[in-house]
Design a protein around this motif. Sequence first.
Motif, PDB file in Angstrom:
ATOM      1  N   LYS A  30       0.815  -1.220   0.000  1.00 15.50           N
ATOM      2  CA  LYS A  30       0.000   0.000   0.000  1.00 15.50           C
ATOM      3  C   LYS A  30       0.847   1.268   0.000  1.00 15.50           C
ATOM      4  O   LYS A  30       0.308   2.363   0.091  1.00 15.50           O
ATOM      5  CB  LYS A  30      -0.917   0.017   1.228  1.00 15.50           C
ATOM      6  N   TRP A  52       1.557   2.601  -5.385  1.00 18.88           N
ATOM      7  CA  TRP A  52       1.077   1.384  -4.716  1.00 18.88           C
ATOM      8  C   TRP A  52       0.236   0.548  -5.684  1.00 18.88           C
ATOM      9  O   TRP A  52       0.126  -0.662  -5.521  1.00 18.88           O
ATOM     10  CB  TRP A  52       0.273   1.762  -3.471  1.00 18.88           C
ATOM     11  N   TRP A  99       2.488   6.487   2.252  1.00 19.22           N
ATOM     12  CA  TRP A  99       1.233   5.745   2.141  1.00 19.22           C
ATOM     13  C   TRP A  99       0.559   6.106   0.823  1.00 19.22           C
ATOM     14  O   TRP A  99       0.534   7.254   0.405  1.00 19.22           O
ATOM     15  CB  TRP A  99       0.319   6.078   3.310  1.00 19.22           C
ATOM     16  N   PRO A 101      -2.927   4.768  -0.823  1.00 18.03           N
ATOM     17  CA  PRO A 101      -4.350   4.974  -1.074  1.00 18.03           C
ATOM     18  C   PRO A 101      -4.893   6.277  -0.490  1.00 18.03           C
ATOM     19  O   PRO A 101      -4.765   6.538   0.704  1.00 18.03           O
ATOM     20  CB  PRO A 101      -5.002   3.764  -0.396  1.00 18.03           C
TER      21      PRO A 101
END
Length: 121
Positions: A30, A52, A99, A101
């Motif tokens: 992710k 990701w 990160w 999403p």
Amino acid sequence: VQLQASGGGLVQAGGSLRLSCAASGRFFSKFTVGWFRQAPRKERESVAVVDWTGDTRYFVDSVEGRFTVSRDNAKNTVYLQMATLKPEDTAIYYCAAKWGPGNQNPQYDFWGQGTLVTVSS
């Protein structure tokens, strides 16, 4: 997430190297991972990124067609395959992660220690 970049070294112009960015921690799949480089007396620049989602982008015109970024989520590793290296590719190469999403922030939160690539003419 902790990142460990490796694979740098001394290579002659025209040669190849594969850099690896190994990550520890969960949910690596992710994370978006970018490769950056900083040449002597120059500012750090973004080289390539693998999202990701697996999408890739390159930010330096001179590396397109020569560098390939990829990821292996099963190994928690992102690679930067570099071919037809030129002396101007000489730099410390860093990988960084953020990160993925829903994240619109361009800043990266986690950085590796860098690996030196030296290309001799």
